[in-house]
Design a protein around this motif. Structure first.
Motif, PDB file in Angstrom:
ATOM      1  N   LEU A   2      -5.088 -21.182 -14.309  1.00 15.87           N
ATOM      2  CA  LEU A   2      -5.244 -22.011 -13.113  1.00 15.87           C
ATOM      3  C   LEU A   2      -5.076 -21.181 -11.836  1.00 15.87           C
ATOM      4  O   LEU A   2      -5.779 -21.411 -10.835  1.00 15.87           O
ATOM      5  N   VAL A   3      -4.162 -20.225 -11.871  1.00 13.34           N
ATOM      6  CA  VAL A   3      -4.001 -19.335 -10.708  1.00 13.34           C
ATOM      7  C   VAL A   3      -5.274 -18.495 -10.517  1.00 13.34           C
ATOM      8  O   VAL A   3      -5.761 -18.333  -9.392  1.00 13.34           O
ATOM      9  N   SER A  15      -7.955 -20.547  -9.057  1.00  7.91           N
ATOM     10  CA  SER A  15      -7.670 -20.816  -7.640  1.00  7.91           C
ATOM     11  C   SER A  15      -8.075 -19.635  -6.759  1.00  7.91           C
ATOM     12  O   SER A  15      -8.662 -19.812  -5.691  1.00  7.91           O
ATOM     13  N   SER A  48     -11.853 -19.468  -6.621  1.00  9.51           N
ATOM     14  CA  SER A  48     -12.518 -20.627  -6.016  1.00  9.51           C
ATOM     15  C   SER A  48     -12.923 -20.399  -4.568  1.00  9.51           C
ATOM     16  O   SER A  48     -13.808 -21.079  -4.049  1.00  9.51           O
ATOM     17  N   GLU A  49     -12.303 -19.416  -3.913  1.00  9.14           N
ATOM     18  CA  GLU A  49     -12.653 -19.115  -2.519  1.00  9.14           C
ATOM     19  C   GLU A  49     -14.077 -18.593  -2.399  1.00  9.14           C
ATOM     20  O   GLU A  49     -14.747 -18.803  -1.390  1.00  9.14           O
ATOM     21  N   CYS A  56     -15.904 -22.293  -9.944  1.00  8.53           N
ATOM     22  CA  CYS A  56     -14.440 -22.333 -10.090  1.00  8.53           C
ATOM     23  C   CYS A  56     -13.841 -23.443  -9.238  1.00  8.53           C
ATOM     24  O   CYS A  56     -12.909 -24.149  -9.657  1.00  8.53           O
ATOM     25  N   CYS A  57     -14.377 -23.605  -8.049  1.00  8.94           N
ATOM     26  CA  CYS A  57     -13.916 -24.664  -7.145  1.00  8.94           C
ATOM     27  C   CYS A  57     -14.165 -26.038  -7.761  1.00  8.94           C
ATOM     28  O   CYS A  57     -13.273 -26.899  -7.791  1.00  8.94           O
ATOM     29  N   LEU A  60     -11.783 -26.766 -10.742  1.00 12.04           N
ATOM     30  CA  LEU A  60     -10.439 -27.170 -10.317  1.00 12.04           C
ATOM     31  C   LEU A  60     -10.404 -28.619  -9.843  1.00 12.04           C
ATOM     32  O   LEU A  60      -9.417 -29.340 -10.066  1.00 12.04           O
TER      33      LEU A  60
END
Length: 487
Positions: free
Chosen positions: A430-431, A434, A437-438, A443-444, A447
């Motif tokens: 999850l990290v 995250s 995801s930027e 990935c975004c 989540l």
């Protein structure tokens, strides 16, 4: 998650019923709270739609009339007794509960230390509370409690206890855990209020067993499974049946203690306002079921979940066979096996197919997603990636986390942190998502699917690490694991 419980109706009729009970006793009622006032996840699992803090929200509607008294046993303080779910001692939990209640707008009047006999740790805790400006009272051990009614209901019994000064009409008596002496505090207050010319009342607020459900209703069987370690047994209340010729469900400890309570009420007041232990309760949960089939299915899943919890504890040496055998007996009453839980069957089949530890999750629409461990990921971490990709509409072949990112994490885990398992856990996945995801929309989107996992059922063919279990708990996922320790 399918809804089977009308939470709005519950909050309305439950608060009204408690107000009615207060009015029966000249505006002063001591309400013994069994179970949890908030974080009641058992109730939310077996009654889908019941929020973990439903009872607290209900009480917030009448908070101006409420005072909370927190009870803790001096014996538990001395033993440093710990809450298994939170990992903190009971004395620390008293402070946590007080802070939580105050944060939510409730008035916490005092703390009562029961079973007090001058224990050094209890004295130290009392001094700590008083330094913080918290009113603290002591209730003492009474020889012959609860059977020597003549002594108990006298100045040498309840009369020796500190009189707890209260200001409001509804006094909720709660505690960090069972065996605290909540009921004795309530009865002691009735005696000492009566001496002061105040005819206060007593009632009990416990959600389970549900008194107006059938004895073998899955919701009530799930309660027995949840208390298998205490060996609680649901029973038809014989006193209620005799008094009203109506069936009501209670449990063995309340039924066994009722003759003593009856004698105590008669000793204090000359008569008992309640004809049965069920009469003492104020629980209205049974009137708020909106879909019985949904609650039955959820309760059967809970029975199985409790079975796996017990077998996992036995694998760690923290449980005995009696608890497991009790739940197996409840399987027969509910007419289920572990195969009732669809994820259990699918996860085991996936293990046979792949030869690797496996996991399966059932989504709200009945879809089941599977995953297995690899050199890079544990089965639970792989499951989170697979299910979030499915929900986000991302092709299963897409690698959300590149191996170039996983490899250095594994190197750090093994070579710098001394780990033996290089596979990524759920928190590490999850990290990583995250961070990515930027710059990565997939990935975004993955989540963003995490809230959809709340209430879903998961089964793993191996016992997960504490880290993975905590992540699933935070996500609101109902997890079971085969009692197989990781190698």
């Amino acid at each position: 998650m399918k809804i089977g419980f009308d939470n709005e109706k519950y909050q309305k009729i439950q608060s009204e019923h408690i107000k009615e009970r207060i009015s029966q006793f000249n505006g002063k009622l001591y309400l013994e709270l069994g179970g949890k006032l908030f974080d009641d996840h058992h109730a939310s699992r077996v009654l889908p739609g019941f929020l973990p803090d439903s009872k607290l929200r209900m009480f917030q509607k009448i908070s101006d009339s409420i005072e909370i008294v927190i009870v803790i046993s001096a014996v538990d303080i001395e033993k440093n007794k710990t809450r298994a779910d939170l990992g903190i001692t009971y004395d620390e939990d008293v402070l946590r509960l007080r802070s939580e209640f105050q944060h939510r707008g409730f008035f916490v009047g005092s703390v009562v230390i029961t079973h007090y006999n001058g224990q050094p740790a209890a004295i130290t805790f009392k001094q700590r509370l008083e330094r913080d400006g918290i009113k603290t009272y002591c209730h003492y051990l009474i020889e012959g409690y609860p059977h020597d009614v003549k002594l108990i209901a006298s100045d040498n019994g309840f009369g020796k206890n500190d009189y707890v000064e209260t200001e409001r009409p509804l006094v909720i008596v709660t505690a960090p855990g069972p065996g605290s002496g909540k009921m004795a505090v309530c009865l002691s207050q009735l005696y000492n209020e009566n001496k002061r010319g105040i005819r206060a009342g007593y009632a009990k607020f416990e959600t389970f067993p549900v008194w107006n459900f059938p004895l073998k209703h899955p919701v009530n069987i799930a309660y027995e499974a949840a208390t298998a370690d205490l060996n609680d047994v649901n029973m038809i209340d014989p006193f209620h049946l005799e008094a009203y010729n109506k069936i009501a469900i209670n449990y063995n400890r309340d039924i066994e203690i009722y003759p003593v309570l009856n004698a105590l009420f008669e000793g204090i007041y000359g008569s008992n306002p309640y004809k049965s232990p069920t009469d003492m309760g104020v629980n209205m949960v049974g009137f708020c079921i909106s879909d019985d089939e949904v609650c039955c299915e959820a309760s059967k899943n809970e029975i199985i979940r409790r079975y796996y919890d017990a077998t996992n504890k036995l694998a760690r040496g923290a449980c005995n066979e009696a608890e497991i055998n009790k739940i197996r007996m409840l399987f027969n009453q509910a007419h289920i096996s572990t195969d009732f839980r669809r994820t259990t069957v699918v996860a085991k089949e996936h293990l046979k197919e792949t030869g690797h530890t496996s996991a399966a999750i059932e989504l709200e629409d009945g879809t089941i997603i599977t995953a297995h461990s690899s050199q890079l990921l544990g089965c639970s971490a792989a499951l989170l990636l697979n299910v979030t990709k499915h929900l986000a509409g991302i092709n299963h072949e897409v690698k959300l986390i590149p191996q170039s990112m996983i490899t250095p994490i594994q190197y750090t885990k093994v070579n710098y942190l001394g780990g033996h398992n290089p596979r990524l856990h759920t928190d590490e996945v999850l990290v990583a998502l995250s961070v990515l995801s930027e710059s990565n929309n997939d990935c975004c989107h993955a989540l963003e699917q995490l809230p959809k996992l709340r209430g879903c059922q998961v089964h793993c063919t191996v016992m997960l690490s504490d880290v993975d279990q905590k992540i699933f708990k935070k996500l609101g996922i109902n997890l079971t694991c085969e009692p197989v320790l990781k190698r």
